[in-house]
Write an enzyme that holds these catalytic residues in place. Sequence first.
Site, PDB file in Angstrom:
ATOM      1  N   CYS A 263     -53.557 -35.803   4.335  1.00  0.00           N
ATOM      2  CA  CYS A 263     -54.971 -35.995   4.654  1.00  0.00           C
ATOM      3  C   CYS A 263     -55.515 -37.338   4.183  1.00  0.00           C
ATOM      4  O   CYS A 263     -56.649 -37.681   4.497  1.00  0.00           O
ATOM      5  CB  CYS A 263     -55.802 -34.867   4.042  1.00  0.00           C
ATOM      6  SG  CYS A 263     -55.217 -33.227   4.504  1.00  0.00           S
ATOM      7  N   HIS A 419     -64.005 -35.725  -0.647  1.00  0.00           N
ATOM      8  CA  HIS A 419     -63.052 -35.092   0.275  1.00  0.00           C
ATOM      9  C   HIS A 419     -63.661 -33.795   0.802  1.00  0.00           C
ATOM     10  O   HIS A 419     -63.631 -33.529   1.997  1.00  0.00           O
ATOM     11  CB  HIS A 419     -61.734 -34.838  -0.453  1.00  0.00           C
ATOM     12  CG  HIS A 419     -60.623 -34.392   0.421  1.00  0.00           C
ATOM     13  ND1 HIS A 419     -60.241 -35.071   1.561  1.00  0.00           N
ATOM     14  CD2 HIS A 419     -59.784 -33.319   0.327  1.00  0.00           C
ATOM     15  CE1 HIS A 419     -59.232 -34.453   2.125  1.00  0.00           C
ATOM     16  NE2 HIS A 419     -58.934 -33.379   1.407  1.00  0.00           N
ATOM     17  N   HIS A 457     -62.393 -30.831   9.101  1.00  0.00           N
ATOM     18  CA  HIS A 457     -61.348 -31.626   8.448  1.00  0.00           C
ATOM     19  C   HIS A 457     -60.364 -32.103   9.514  1.00  0.00           C
ATOM     20  O   HIS A 457     -59.570 -31.320  10.037  1.00  0.00           O
ATOM     21  CB  HIS A 457     -60.640 -30.761   7.409  1.00  0.00           C
ATOM     22  CG  HIS A 457     -59.705 -31.514   6.514  1.00  0.00           C
ATOM     23  ND1 HIS A 457     -59.429 -32.849   6.677  1.00  0.00           N
ATOM     24  CD2 HIS A 457     -58.966 -31.111   5.446  1.00  0.00           C
ATOM     25  CE1 HIS A 457     -58.574 -33.234   5.757  1.00  0.00           C
ATOM     26  NE2 HIS A 457     -58.280 -32.197   5.001  1.00  0.00           N
TER      27      HIS A 457
END
Length: 621
Positions: A263, A419, A457
């Site tokens: 990620c 995040h 995400h």
Amino acid sequence: MGQPRLPVIVGFGGINGAGRASGHHAYRRLVQDALPAATRQRTLAALARLMGLEDPAASTAWILDHTLIRRVEANHFDPDAVSWNQRLVAQGEGGPLQLTLRKQQLPAVIPPSWTVTPLSQTQVSVRIDGALDMLLPSLREFEIKAAGQLPTGFDPGKLYQSRNHPRGLQMMIYAASDALGSLGIPWENIQQSVAADQISVYAGSAMGQLDDAGAGGMLKARYNGQRVTSKFCPLSLAEMPADFVNAYVLGSFGATGATLGACASFLYNLRLGIEDIRSGRARVAFIGSSEAPVNPEVMEGYGAMGALASDKGLRELDGLPADAEPDHRRACRPFAENCGFTIAESAQMVVLFDDALALELGATVYGAATDVFVNADGYKKSISGPGVGNYITMAKAAAAVRAMLGERAVREGGLVQAHGTGTPQNRVTESQILSTTARAFGIDAWPVAALKSYLGHSLGSASGDQVTATLGIWADGIIPGINTIDALAEDVCRDHLAFSLHHREIDPARQSYAIINSKGFGGNNASAALLSPAVTARMLQSRHGGTQWQAWERANEGVRARQQEYDTAMIAGTVAPTYRFDFGVLGDADVSISERDMQVGSYRIDLDLANPYADMQAGQP
């Protein structure tokens, strides 16, 4: 070598659930309810064009409902009826199992338990002694029904001759074209100002291309009785977004590739671009990522880990009965009581120039990307669990800002793009990391944004979403609130942090920096330090002087006018993505090499290289 060059952000583009990145439109969709009326209407018009709508004013409610996180739509798959293969073992009643088949349906290798008897030229009788193990095509309700999806009606493959490209590569073509258009400087002018080998492209996909046009189709074809095509394998590679940008958008000869860090992948590639600019290896760097993971196979994988927010989990959070429809718009709830992240699709690209080139060409300065720090977690119990590496990246990013701007700027002029995935582990660990870092650097109330509450995400592209949205925050002075939550969870650390459930206005002129934080599976931590346009402008004036700055201001007037023309043309739908298939292809006859330089087509490449180890002369043997 002289002074290191400053990597200046001069353009950006992309597409995600909020719309088109350039012109700050995707960012403005997040804060649309806090914008002036004229700005809001322009962003709605940009969205309406993407979605194929004629009248944005009449379609406002529909536009808002069909962007950002929402229930998975039919162009991806039907979450109530996902194709499945049910394993089935069949046996005859009291004897062998008898079947009648067309001859062409017989397997190439007849199983030993089969006895085949011709019935006609086209049909056979099959007797099976024993059990027949089959996969029966079936349908199944999917447990996870929410995702961050591109605006309804937008299909990047219809904007150019996509030739059955995987969706992620279609999105990358759009993002790279958008970034190129956002520059306000013709690409030919940039090519004339920069050596051919001084343009870098770093872009990739953390997951690769896993839809039916890529690796997904390749892996499923045999089991579905279909043919593997010649495109499945090559187009599925994780670095293919960079390859497509080089081959079909820029025609670049410079450094290229992709560094993968789950990620954190966008920031890993941003790090490469920064290093190229600072060292002088490149004067232009295109940094990007594209992910298209909204398909049942990828979502099933993350769901099996317990990582995604399911309908059952959302109902339990909200106290709803088992037959109730949960609010899919609020599926991602960073730093609140939550049950998992929400997967999303996105392609983002930013363009860096070195400071001298930015001034020379009059480029618009959106900020500077000065550092990306990457650290692993060390020994781990769980490969997917959090670790300590993110403490290091956050502390080093804050320390880098302090070294450049001083104590006061670190304490008073920054923000953090968390995040903020929406998982229980993330809310605890990341809030603790941010709080510990803020306390160590004397920060009393560090503003924290969590954009995944809107966008979901997008895996390797997530920090690209964060970077481009940060540029919007500095333009409009509004930090998006975490509006999908009612309150912070009790186990979230709040000391020295300023979370907000509502949009927060700031003074862009007083902003100095942002830290973009990313935590990836496997211990892939990255934190980037970005400097605001106000700070970057002061740095450029300090290095280059008032005369060059005034010349830049004059040149930038024309650049800004062309940027506005590009945005207007995109809203009008008169600009197609740049896609140059079979265009300007060079071969052996176009290359000539001499002792001190070489020629590739019309481009000269210098071969008179300096010795970087001049103090270590070995001499002749």
